[in-house]
Scaffold this active site. Structure first.
Site, PDB file in Angstrom:
ATOM      1  N   LYS A 136      16.803 -24.501  18.992  1.00 51.88           N
ATOM      2  CA  LYS A 136      17.721 -24.039  20.040  1.00 51.88           C
ATOM      3  C   LYS A 136      17.410 -22.585  20.377  1.00 51.88           C
ATOM      4  CE  LYS A 136      21.772 -21.914  20.272  1.00 51.88           C
ATOM      5  NZ  LYS A 136      21.595 -21.203  21.531  1.00 51.88           N
ATOM      6  N   GLY A 167      18.898 -14.197  13.858  1.00 50.08           N
ATOM      7  CA  GLY A 167      19.926 -13.656  14.745  1.00 50.08           C
ATOM      8  C   GLY A 167      20.743 -12.619  14.009  1.00 50.08           C
ATOM      9  N   SER A 168      21.982 -12.455  14.436  1.00 50.88           N
ATOM     10  CA  SER A 168      22.818 -11.384  13.869  1.00 50.88           C
ATOM     11  C   SER A 168      23.317 -11.766  12.480  1.00 50.88           C
ATOM     12  CB  SER A 168      24.011 -11.138  14.797  1.00 50.88           C
ATOM     13  OG  SER A 168      24.791 -12.318  14.865  1.00 50.88           O
ATOM     14  N   THR A 169      23.650 -10.743  11.710  1.00 49.48           N
ATOM     15  CA  THR A 169      24.196 -10.967  10.366  1.00 49.48           C
ATOM     16  C   THR A 169      25.536 -11.704  10.471  1.00 49.48           C
ATOM     17  OG1 THR A 169      23.011  -9.067   9.498  1.00 49.48           O
ATOM     18  CG2 THR A 169      24.976  -9.743   8.276  1.00 49.48           C
ATOM     19  N   GLU A 170      26.272 -11.400  11.542  1.00 52.36           N
ATOM     20  CA  GLU A 170      27.580 -12.040  11.733  1.00 52.36           C
ATOM     21  C   GLU A 170      27.438 -13.573  11.854  1.00 52.36           C
ATOM     22  OE1 GLU A 170      29.210 -10.716  15.405  1.00 52.36           O
ATOM     23  OE2 GLU A 170      30.929 -12.088  15.267  1.00 52.36           O
ATOM     24  N   ILE A 171      26.553 -14.035  12.740  1.00 52.55           N
ATOM     25  CA  ILE A 171      26.389 -15.490  12.918  1.00 52.55           C
ATOM     26  C   ILE A 171      25.630 -16.075  11.716  1.00 52.55           C
ATOM     27  CG2 ILE A 171      25.537 -17.332  14.432  1.00 52.55           C
ATOM     28  CD1 ILE A 171      27.725 -15.727  15.771  1.00 52.55           C
ATOM     29  N   GLU A 203      17.016 -14.805   8.917  1.00 53.34           N
ATOM     30  CA  GLU A 203      16.379 -13.532   9.324  1.00 53.34           C
ATOM     31  C   GLU A 203      17.417 -12.809  10.170  1.00 53.34           C
ATOM     32  OE1 GLU A 203      13.322 -12.287   8.749  1.00 53.34           O
ATOM     33  OE2 GLU A 203      12.686 -13.985   7.525  1.00 53.34           O
ATOM     34  N   GLU A 261      24.227  -1.579  13.624  1.00 50.01           N
ATOM     35  CA  GLU A 261      23.081  -1.957  14.451  1.00 50.01           C
ATOM     36  C   GLU A 261      23.488  -1.878  15.920  1.00 50.01           C
ATOM     37  OE1 GLU A 261      21.769  -6.114  14.456  1.00 50.01           O
ATOM     38  OE2 GLU A 261      19.692  -5.405  14.412  1.00 50.01           O
ATOM     39  N   CYS A 273      14.808  -6.134  15.829  1.00 48.78           N
ATOM     40  CA  CYS A 273      15.576  -6.178  14.572  1.00 48.78           C
ATOM     41  C   CYS A 273      15.159  -5.088  13.600  1.00 48.78           C
ATOM     42  CB  CYS A 273      15.419  -7.542  13.924  1.00 48.78           C
ATOM     43  SG  CYS A 273      13.701  -8.036  13.745  1.00 48.78           S
TER      44      CYS A 273
END
Ligand code: NAP
Length: 489
Positions: A177, A230-234, A252, A385, A286
């Site tokens: 995706k 992607g982001s640390t949040e997701i 990652e 970030e 990143c």
């Protein structure tokens, strides 16, 4: 590509499938639509996963020899190189990045990944383990199964190939995706793989929102491994989903990478290298060098040189050959970065350079490359970030303070050291808690060398040999070889 006009479908089982829902992606340089992209529903994701499952359980791909799989990947690499201008143009149209960068970084980088794993896979060996005279013990590396891959929008083609190449080389099948802000080049991989000879169902491409399409992939019970960038949040949601289902997971994630400038660094080389580190890809990188930690003895001259060179960066439409910094990916993301600049002004005063929208570039999501000075370690600008062209400069007193500051972050993706003393650089590299440490360079990534994060920057590694092993299971095979059969009772 099978689409009607500029309406893109889903790539499932080696065919383009018309989707039931769509979204529009915009050219960040002009704000004009570049196409209607499929927004895969739960049912459409299910179709894609089932195609990948069938291809893995019943198809040829996992059962082919490594040589045969490698040939398909190397053929895909060749096709990509032949179509460099098509891929580079599409990447620039979709992400805004300079065509100079798409042509010289993104397309060759993605082709290298395909070629490298197309070569490495024939060397995917097991081990022979001495266990005494009665048994022969050896291991084999087998594919994990069906891989669900989710990628961000900053380097779509490179990151898609960074997942697909090792996953396919090892004999897995996959569903990928792309991010909603930049789906185009990932979709172009459908026709590329088809032409390279990939069997049906081995790669399936489903565009759509993270909330619907991404979540459906995370939760699908027939996916054996989740691979997320992607982001640390997701990333937290992804690893939670993998825990719920107990499936393999690689992450990652984000970063806040330091560039550590020692008092013996070459000023000119350091300034050039740091600007490449901080502003490549509009700072939407990143591992960007967003915290520049400099020995106070070099602070002023480095600051002045960075400002002088930043003023020379050509910002504009990525399609212009001279452009070295394109627009931000979207209006929403530019606003996020502008909000950080506002916070930066409150925390540290006016930036030395930049801080706003460049004159004459009001249409498109442009932003000036920006440098803040004397950014204190307890500020948001120093710790969070930003993911845009915003560099934070902070002076420290001596090596020990610099190293402590470099490690003072929840992230650990990358770091660079700038010094005229090679041995000193090597010694400090051993003290930094980051997955990649550069010495006198920043932002260099090679297909054949591992890449990934310590701490909250990720779990596992991509690229290099580690990147291939990440898509394998280890099977241990034990054969009884003693003349007498084994008898316990
Ligand atoms: P993001 O918001 O985390 O999104 C990444 C991907 O996840 C997109 O495809 C997104 O889809 C999807 N997604 C969003 N919510 C989801 C959910 N609930 N379930 C499943 N999928 C979901 O990150 P981004 O803004 O695209 O990218 C920037 C981040 O990526 C930065 O933090 C950067 O540091 C990191 N990054 C890391 C690396 C690395 O190698 N470590 C490389 C590049 C980027 P939508 O696009 O539809 O929202």
């Amino acid at each position: 590509m099978a689409n009607s006009g500029k309406k893109y479908g889903l790539f499932i089982d080696n065919a383009w499938v018309e989707a039931s829902e769509h979204f529009t992606s915009l050219n960040p340089a002009t704000e004009e639509p570049i196409g209607e992209f499929a927004s895969a529903t739960l049912e459409e994701v299910d179709l894609a996963v089932k195609a990948a499952r069938r291809a893995f359980d019943e198809g040829d791909w996992p059962r082919m020899s490594a040589f045969e799989r490698g040939r398909v990947l190397r053929r895909a690499a060749e096709l990509m190189k032949e179509r460099t201008e098509d891929f580079a143009g599409a990447e620039t149209l979709d992400t805004g990045k300079p065509i100079f960068e798409s042509r010289n970084v993104d397309v060759p980088g993605a082709a290298d990944e395909l070629e490298y794993y197309g070569c490495l896979v024939v060397d995917l060996l097991g081990e022979s383990i001495p266990v005494g005279d009665t048994a022969l013990d050896y291991t084999v590396r087998e594919p994990v199964g069906v891989v669900g891959a989710i990628i961000p929008w900053n380097f779509p083609l490179v990151l898609a190939c960074r997942k697909l190449a090792p996953a396919l080389a090892a004999g897995n099948t996959a569903i990928i995706k792309p991010a909603s802000w930049a789906p185009l080049t990932t979709l172009m991989l459908g026709d590329l793989f088809l032409e390279a000879g990939l069997p049906p169902g081995v790669v399936n491409i489903v565009s759509g929102s993270g909330r619907v399409t991404g979540e459906a992939l995370l939760r699908h019970p027939q996916v054996d491994k989740l691979s997320f960038t992607g982001s640390t949040e997701i990333g937290r949601d992804v690893i939670t989903a993998s825990c719920d289902r107990i499936c393999a997971c690689s992450l990652e994630l984000g970063g806040k990478s330091p560039a550590v400038v020692l008092e013996d660094a070459d000023l000119e080389q350091t300034a050039d290298g740091i600007l490449f580190g901080a502003f490549l890809n509009q700072g939407e990188c990143c591992c960007a060098a967003t915290r520049v930690l400099v020995d106070r003895k070099l602070h002023e001259p480095l600051r002045d040189l960075l400002v002088e060179k930043t003023r020379q960066i050509v910002v504009g439409d990525g399609m212009n050959e001279e452009t070295r910094m394109g627009p931000m990916i979207s209006a929403e993301h530019r606003q996020t970065v502008l909000d950080y600049i506002r916070v930066g002004v409150e925390e540290c005063g006016q930036p030395l350079v930049g801080g706003g929208i460049p004159e004459g570039l009001e249409r498109g999501y442009y932003l000036e490359p920006t440098i803040f000075d004397e950014v204190a370690p307890d500020t948001r600008l120093y710790r969070e970030e930003v993911f845009g062209p915003v560099l934070a400069l902070t002076p420290f007193d001596g090596e020990a303070e610099l190293i402590e500051a470099a490690n003072d972050t929840p992230y650990g993706l990358a770091a660079s050291i700038w010094t005229g003393d090679g041995a000193r650089g090597q010694r400090i590299a051993g003290l930094l808690r980051a997955g990649t440490v550069w010495i006198n360079v920043h932002n260099f990534v090679f297909a054949q060398a591992p890449y990934g994060g310590y701490k909250q920057s990720g779990v596992g590694r991509e690229l290099g040999r580690e990147g291939l092993l990440a898509y394998t299971e280890v099977k241990n095979v034990i054969t009884w070889i003693a003349a007498e059969g084994f008898c316990w009772y």
